[in-house]
Design an enzyme around this catalytic site. Structure first.
Site, PDB file in Angstrom:
ATOM      1  N   GLU A 477       0.659  -1.074  -0.004  1.00  0.00           N
ATOM      2  CA  GLU A 477      -0.014   0.124   0.274  1.00  0.00           C
ATOM      3  C   GLU A 477       1.074   1.366   0.243  1.00  0.00           C
ATOM      4  O   GLU A 477       1.281   1.598  -1.013  1.00  0.00           O
ATOM      5  CB  GLU A 477      -0.974  -0.457   1.279  1.00  0.00           C
ATOM      6  CG  GLU A 477      -2.280   0.783   1.067  1.00  0.00           C
ATOM      7  CD  GLU A 477      -3.176   0.665   1.988  1.00  0.00           C
ATOM      8  OE1 GLU A 477      -3.576  -1.043   1.760  1.00  0.00           O
ATOM      9  OE2 GLU A 477      -4.326   1.508   2.237  1.00  0.00           O
ATOM     10  N   GLU A 750      -2.292   0.739  12.861  1.00  0.00           N
ATOM     11  CA  GLU A 750      -3.774   1.290  12.575  1.00  0.00           C
ATOM     12  C   GLU A 750      -4.861   1.137  13.080  1.00  0.00           C
ATOM     13  O   GLU A 750      -5.719   1.985  13.077  1.00  0.00           O
ATOM     14  CB  GLU A 750      -3.523   0.296  11.186  1.00  0.00           C
ATOM     15  CG  GLU A 750      -5.019   0.739   9.963  1.00  0.00           C
ATOM     16  CD  GLU A 750      -4.258   0.228   8.766  1.00  0.00           C
ATOM     17  OE1 GLU A 750      -3.503  -1.119   8.570  1.00  0.00           O
ATOM     18  OE2 GLU A 750      -4.883   0.109   7.763  1.00  0.00           O
ATOM     19  N   HIS A 771       0.937   3.116  11.852  1.00  0.00           N
ATOM     20  CA  HIS A 771       0.362   4.087  10.849  1.00  0.00           C
ATOM     21  C   HIS A 771       0.061   5.132  11.808  1.00  0.00           C
ATOM     22  O   HIS A 771      -0.312   4.895  12.955  1.00  0.00           O
ATOM     23  CB  HIS A 771      -0.520   3.360  10.531  1.00  0.00           C
ATOM     24  CG  HIS A 771      -1.831   2.716   9.798  1.00  0.00           C
ATOM     25  ND1 HIS A 771      -1.593   2.382   9.003  1.00  0.00           N
ATOM     26  CD2 HIS A 771      -2.894   4.229   9.570  1.00  0.00           C
ATOM     27  CE1 HIS A 771      -2.487   2.601   7.921  1.00  0.00           C
ATOM     28  NE2 HIS A 771      -3.313   3.495   8.169  1.00  0.00           N
TER      29      HIS A 771
END
Ligand code: RAM
Length: 896
Positions: A477, A750, A771
């Site tokens: 990602e 995250e 994250h």
């Protein structure tokens, strides 16, 4: 004698000279570069009364070399003053210096000279051509080597190289790698603009034989980015452009240019390169001396000249990506199943430098992981399809040192296979890589878990600010998710100087904005799905406004204004006459807390996405209106204020009850409504009380996602519930900020429950351990716990407003603002509060002492009331407030 001494003691001097937010930048494209400086001096109350700037083509600043000489200008301005001298020339270096006069009649010496150097301002300054090696148009193929030998016919006085690539490049001259940047030319909205770097190569060239080499990889340009198969999105072929400009001592000039006379090969050592998958390197294929003169390149092939545009080449705006630090492994061990693992003790982004000696043909494989699983095994499932693997084949002989060129990994652990002999700590070094932003902030308190949280926030920033603000640096990602960036921007700006970093990214955002004004989910937009989501697209309005606030950068605001406006107009169009943005939120309050399993009693933190969309509509219209006001666009200021007011009214009608309850009844619903000013005055306290009820019902746990989290504690402290905010901050069981810390996290996760107390993991499809979004609590720690707040853009006017809590013995923070260091730190012991504050020169401050009784406050050892540096001293309810001039102060009082 005495007066001489006094002058030295209270000397007035200048430091921190910056041009376009950078120190001595090279390759500036701006026609009117903006200059900033800071004052140093220990006169209390020091302000700048006047300044003079000189800019010259030579550091001797002789009259004949001056291109701008302001003379003495009566003004306190010291931040981002635009150059207004003679027209600036391509490639020219300009030296500049400043002198200031203080409000107390002192005058500084001229500052030490700083410089900036112009880039290639016009497309026709580029005489070099884009060239491409013969290449296989395939995914994850080899990297390429390109070279040219050349002769220089005289003694070299000055040489510059301007280099860029469609792909990633490494640049070599005469066998030596040039510069200290990696991942050049950076990741931009390539269809619109590609950055080039400028190198001072004067010392790397010689009279006679020379050679230039370029190592070329796929990077973000050609590599597949995202989880779809989009290989070759920006182009199926990689290429380079380079122009070396030489000036001889006799004044004659020469140019070495990429053109059809170069040669290239795909038979170099990098056999596979990919951002996500890693690198395969065969050291036996290193062509010794390939970037030196005299190398036999007869097996190499001629390159082709490509007709790509040069008008889209821009001088690098971004902060260079560099190898910033190195970590040795804490431990090397075998997992229960026998995997050989090194643990660097820190989840980080970069790569491993391998030192190895062994037989030619031996292959060492290094895999990367962020965490170990419940059984203590190496866990890579959350990397999804990213292989994140280095494969190195030895050439044999002496110790070989290898580090990759065109890939990076997010990891704390590595698994090593095939290492010849025993793996020792000195064989593997973790190299930490990120945009080399200057650290600007510090935060520390008496609670070691919160200190670890601050550490994790900073490391989340390091790991995800790699030219683009990314969401996760490990899986397939690593994209510039707009929502994450807007959530974290203010926190990021405390920890590090992100002015240039975000200026660059906002340019990408503007470039990739959809024709209808919508802002894609990720910037650069590699998803290309035309999707827009509330709270994500709003990066277009929130980030320029934040940067304007924090750095006082009005021209950035004006550059971004069309983008801000286009975005608000996009929403307006979507919302139609009803002024409700239905369907505008794809992601909702992303990753809000959802209990798992059946044995939970609290509801989840769900917030109606349509309501979120309309709330962000209002907020973005409000920010746009404010921006218009700053830029003197009075009509638009009024127009968008009216939009804001109208949307607000619609929101209240549709979603708010007379008792201050909001549809969804979630924490995020109350937080956004209060933070965005969407409720009428009489309902605010009620709504805040509902929010607190929800937190209490959850036994002091939050339930917010990416959109609500950044403002949660702010809303609480703004409405008199600072204690509740501390309850959340200090909470150790999940969902909370400290829960991951108790689980040994070294970065922000995250998800609130990325790894559960029993060590099992959240959904493997989306579970990053690095994250930054939830790290947005950092902003509240700086602004409220320590109390560093701004009242005017750029911290020209500061507010010191700490809100201590007895559960912390002390907390302190500092920020290197555009005017200098601001500090605020308190300790609370045996009912006595001691507060130390530093206000930098050329600013003013309002200090607010909480829970204080005016007659009992001591300032610098005497009664506050008789202190000469304060004015407008008042008791306002429980607080004492007053204005202070620059200086360092200590306050002391009973805090009960
Ligand atoms: C995932 C990540 C990212 C988020 C998007 C919506 O890809 O969590 O941070 O912004 O979803």
């Amino acid at each position: 004698m005495l007066s001489l001494l006094t002058t030295t003691l209270h000397a007035l001097s200048i430091y921190g000279l910056q041009c376009e937010h950078k120190t001595n930048p090279i390759g500036i494209d701006a026609q009117k570069p903006r200059l900033s400086w800071k004052l140093r001096g220990d006169d209390p109350g020091l302000m700048q009364a006047a300044y003079a700037i000189q800019v010259a083509t030579d550091p001797d600043f002789k009259k004949s070399n001056l291109v701008w000489d302001t003379g003495k200008i009566t003004s306190g301005a010291s931040v981002l003053l635009p150059y207004e001298g003679k027209a600036l020339a391509s490639g020219q270096r300009y030296y500049w210096r400043v002198k200031v006069w203080s409000n107390q009649g002192k005058v500084s010496d001229w500052s030490a000279p700083a410089f900036w150097e112009m880039g290639l301002l016009r497309a026709d300054d580029w005489q070099a051509k884009w060239i491409e090696p013969v290449q296989v148009e395939e995914k994850d193929g080899p990297a390429y080597l390109l070279r040219k030998a050349f002769q220089l016919k005289g003694k070299i006085a000055r040489a510059r190289a301007y280099v860029s690539a469609r792909g990633l490049y490494e640049f070599f001259l005469n066998g030596q790698q040039v510069g200290n940047q990696v991942f050049t030319p950076g990741w931009t909205a390539y269809d619109d603009h590609i950055q080039y770097q400028v190198y001072d190569v004067t010392d790397l060239l010689v009279r006679g034989d020379n050679a230039v080499g370029l190592h070329l990889g796929d990077g973000w340009f050609r590599g597949a980015m995202g989880w779809m198969d989009n290989w070759g999105l920006y182009g199926k072929r990689v290429g380079v452009i380079a122009q070396i400009e030489i000036t001889y001592e006799n004044g004659q000039r020469d140019m070495i240019l990429t053109d059809g006379s170069w040669t290239g090969t795909s038979e170099g050592p990098i056999r596979m390169n990919s951002i996500y998958n890693g690198e395969t390197y065969d050291a036996r294929m290193e062509p010794t001396g390939w970037s030196r003169p005299g190398f036999d390149d007869q097996n190499w092939q001629p390159v082709t000249v490509a007709g790509h545009s040069k008008s889209n080449l821009i001088g690098a705006v971004s902060v260079p990506v560099q190898q910033v630090e190195e970590l040795a492994p804490d431990t090397i061990f075998r997992t229960p199943s026998g995997t050989l693992v090194a643990d660097f003790g820190q989840n980080l982004v970069g790569w491993v430098r391998l030192k190895v000696a062994g037989k030619a043909g031996t292959t060492v494989t290094i895999r990367h992981a962020e965490v170990l699983d419940k059984e203590g095994e190496f866990y890579t499932a959350n990397l999804r399809a990213a292989k994140a693997t280095l494969v190195y084949t030895l050439k044999g002989g002496a110790t070989e040192v290898y580090e990759p060129s065109f890939t990076f990994m997010g990891f704390r652990y590595i698994a090593v296979e095939g290492f010849p002999g025993e793996l020792k700590p000195e064989n593997v070094t973790a190299v930490v890589i990120h945009s080399a932003m200057e650290p600007t902030g510090t935060f520390e308190c008496s609670d070691s878990l919160i200190n670890q949280l601050q550490h994790n926030i900073v490391w989340g920033q390091k790991g995800n600010f790699l030219d683009v603000p990314t969401d996760c640096p490990q899986r397939d990602e690593r994209l510039g998710w707009t929502g994450d960036a807007q959530a974290f921007c203010r926190t990021a700006a405390f920890n590090m100087d992100v002015a240039a970093f975000f200026t660059k990214w906002l340019k990408d955002l503007h470039a990739d904005q959809l024709e209808n004004g919508g802002v894609p989910f990720v910037i650069p937009d590699v998803l290309r799905n035309n999707g827009v989501s509330a709270g994500w697209g709003d990066a277009a309005t929130i980030i320029p406004w934040d940067l304007y606030q924090v750095y006082g950068d009005t021209s950035l605001l004006s550059v971004q204004y069309p983008s801000m406006k286009a975005y608000v107009e996009y929403i307006r169009e979507q919302a139609g006459d009803a002024l409700m943005w239905k369907g505008g939120s794809v992601f909702g309050d992303w990753l809000f807390y959802k209990p798992h399993g059946n044995n939970h009693t609290a509801p989840d933190g769900y917030t109606d996405p349509d309501m979120i969309a309309t709330m962000f509509f209002a907020y973005s219209a409000h920010l746009l209106s404010q921006a218009a006001g700053v830029l003197g666009k009075t009509e638009e200021e009024m127009e968008y204020r009216a939009v804001y007011e109208a949307v607000k009214a619609i929101f209240q009608k549709a979603y708010v009850t007379p008792s201050g309850r909001i549809a969804s009844d979630s924490q995020t619903a109350y937080v956004l409504a209060l933070q965005f000013g969407l409720l009428p005055e009489p309902l605010r306290a009620k709504a805040a009380a509902h929010l607190v009820d929800d937190i209490r019902r959850r036994k002091n746990h939050l339930s917010t996602g990416f959109l609500g989290t950044p403002y949660l504690c702010h809303v609480l402290s703004d409405h008199g519930y600072t204690e509740v905010a501390y309850d959340l901050l200090l909470q150790k069981s999940y969902p909370s900020w400290l829960y991951p810390v108790t689980m040994g996290a070294t970065t922000i996760w995250e998800r609130w429950d990325g790894q559960r107390p029993d060590s099992t993991f959240q959904d493997v499809g989306m579970n990053s351990f690095n994250h930054y979004a939830y790290g947005a609590i950092g902003d509240w720690m700086y602004r409220v716990v320590a109390g560093i707040e701004l009242l005017e853009p750029g911290y020209r006017k500061i507010r010191i407003q700490p809100q201590p809590d007895a559960r912390l013995g002390y907390a302190k923070a500092s920020l290197d603002s555009p005017y200098g260091r601001i500090a605020s730190g308190w300790s609370l012991m045996a009912g006595e509060l001691v507060l130390n504050v530093a206000i930098p020169p050329n600013t003013t401050a309002v200090i607010e002492l909480p829970n204080a009784n005016l007659s009992a406050v001591e300032a610098d050892g005497g009664p506050l009331l008789s202190h000469s540096d304060f004015s407008n001293v008042q008791q306002v309810n429980e607080a004492v407030t007053f204005e202070a001039v620059p200086g360092a102060y200590e306050f002391r009082y009973r805090y009960e």
